[in-house]
Motif scaffolding. Structure first.
Motif, PDB file in Angstrom:
ATOM      1  N   ASN A 123       0.817  -1.211   0.000  1.00 27.07           N
ATOM      2  CA  ASN A 123       0.000   0.000   0.000  1.00 27.07           C
ATOM      3  C   ASN A 123       0.856   1.269   0.000  1.00 27.07           C
ATOM      4  O   ASN A 123       1.517   1.587   0.991  1.00 27.07           O
ATOM      5  N   PRO A 124       0.868   2.060  -1.075  1.00 28.35           N
ATOM      6  CA  PRO A 124       1.678   3.286  -1.113  1.00 28.35           C
ATOM      7  C   PRO A 124       1.160   4.367  -0.180  1.00 28.35           C
ATOM      8  O   PRO A 124       1.880   5.319   0.142  1.00 28.35           O
ATOM      9  N   LYS A 125      -0.095   4.246   0.253  1.00 26.33           N
ATOM     10  CA  LYS A 125      -0.678   5.222   1.175  1.00 26.33           C
ATOM     11  C   LYS A 125      -0.238   4.978   2.619  1.00 26.33           C
ATOM     12  O   LYS A 125      -0.590   5.742   3.516  1.00 26.33           O
ATOM     13  N   CYS A 126       0.488   3.910   2.832  1.00 24.70           N
ATOM     14  CA  CYS A 126       1.128   3.687   4.130  1.00 24.70           C
ATOM     15  C   CYS A 126       2.409   4.512   4.132  1.00 24.70           C
ATOM     16  O   CYS A 126       3.398   4.149   3.492  1.00 24.70           O
ATOM     17  N   VAL A 127       2.388   5.633   4.836  1.00 23.02           N
ATOM     18  CA  VAL A 127       3.493   6.587   4.811  1.00 23.02           C
ATOM     19  C   VAL A 127       4.541   6.190   5.853  1.00 23.02           C
ATOM     20  O   VAL A 127       4.208   5.975   7.020  1.00 23.02           O
TER      21      VAL A 127
END
Length: 352
Positions: A123-127
């Motif tokens: 997940n790229p939205k996991c920063v």
């Protein structure tokens, strides 16, 4: 909505470095001169002040991000969550990945990115980002996670504290005996359950105090002059902590609305047993209340000072009944507190 720690994990390295292992070290004064005491006396005095008899050193093939990954795996499993649902990974450390037997730190990519990569999160939205905040880094990471959740920017965060201090110490400095390696991790998330973070407090003292902890040259004047190691002004830190940490804890507790008599445990960063005992005594003295027996669990005797990993590791050990005569129950009020390089102080009042 409440914000709680729903999972914990820690990684305690297998390598044990005992006080006797320092008998063969060549300890020197800061100016390079010889210390006029045998090492046995130096080590015994060190133990009497700090309480440390052992500390843990990581295996040579492991770096700080590896330790953080191993602790994170346990926290995710404990919380019973899908790692793809994590919105933020906040990794607190101070020196990045320092490979064994090298002198160069590596923070490209950041340690949080490395942990996310090792967890195989797509997940790229996991920063993923790091926080450099001295020993209070994990506590501050939890405070930041809470802020993200309260702002609606996240529902679930992974907060890690990981360090391999054994690789940045000057072996000719007596203070090197304090430091150790380890990692602790927590899942912080929004929940309908009662409790969680009730209040928090952070302060940065930099006007005169910024360089109480710093990077400096070895006490051995014959070593490379451009190589730097972790150094500290111990007496100044001791006095600073005693004068400021109890007040910061009181301010935090007062803002939480919790009575001092309802505090069950204080999980404080541990670098010096005598200092922590004095801090707790002063804290209770501010309330004109006697200090309860067993209110401050200690792990420093066997684990040493693992910086950002100390408090989350201690919490994980207590939650899992791995610390003798220490346990917490649902509804108990805990204070997390830390002080360290910067100089930073922070605290959280938390209802378990």
């Amino acid at each position: 909505m409440n914000i709680k720690i729903t999972g914990t994990g820690s990684y305690i390295p297998k390598g044990i470095e005992k006080n006797e292992d320092f008998y063969s070290h060549e300890f020197l004064n800061a100016d390079g001169s010889t210390i006029n005491h045998p090492n046995e006396v130096i080590v015994e005095k060190f133990k009497a002040i700090t309480g440390i008899s052992e500390r843990r050193y990581a295996d040579k093939q492991l770096t700080s991000s590896d330790l953080g990954f191993l602790a994170a795996q346990k926290a995710i499993e404990d919380a019973k969550i899908d790692p793809e649902t994590i919105d933020y990974i906040i990794c607190a450390h101070n020196f990045g990945d320092v490979k064994s037997d090298t002198i160069q730190t590596d923070v490209l990519p950041c340690l949080a990115s490395r942990v996310k990569h090792s967890l195989r999160i797509k997940n790229p939205k996991c920063v993923a980002y790091d926080i450099l905040f001295g020993c209070p880094g994990w506590v501050e990471g939890v405070i930041q996670a809470q802020a993200f959740i309260k702002a609606g920017m996240a529902k679930r965060c992974l907060v890690i504290g990981s360090e391999t201090l054994s690789r940045v110490v000057d072996k000719h400095d007596r203070d090197s005996m304090i430091y150790s390696d380890g990692a602790g991790a927590t899942i912080v998330e929004a929940t309908d359950e009662e409790g969680g973070i009730l209040a928090h407090n952070t302060a940065s003292f930099t006007f005169d105090e910024a360089y109480y902890l710093f990077f400096g040259k070895s006490n051995n004047q014959d070593l490379e002059k451009d190589t730097r190691y972790i150094k500290m002004h111990g007496r100044k830190i001791y006095e600073f902590a005693l004068n400021n940490v109890p007040l910061a804890m009181k301010e935090c507790l007062d803002s939480s609305g919790v009575d001092i008599k309802d505090v069950k445990k204080i999980l404080i960063h541990q670098a010096n047993e005598k200092m922590d005992e004095a801090i707790i005594k002063r804290f209770y003295r501010l309330y004109k209340t006697p200090e309860p027996e067993g209110v401050m669990p200690m792990s420093i005797h066997k684990l040493g000072n693992s910086s950002v990993a100390t408090v989350p590791t201690l919490f994980d050990l207590i939650r899992n009944n791995k610390l003798e005569n220490q346990h917490i129950e649902k509804g108990d009020v805990i204070i997390f507190a830390s002080v360290g390089g910067g100089m930073h102080i922070n605290a959280i009042v938390y209802k378990y």
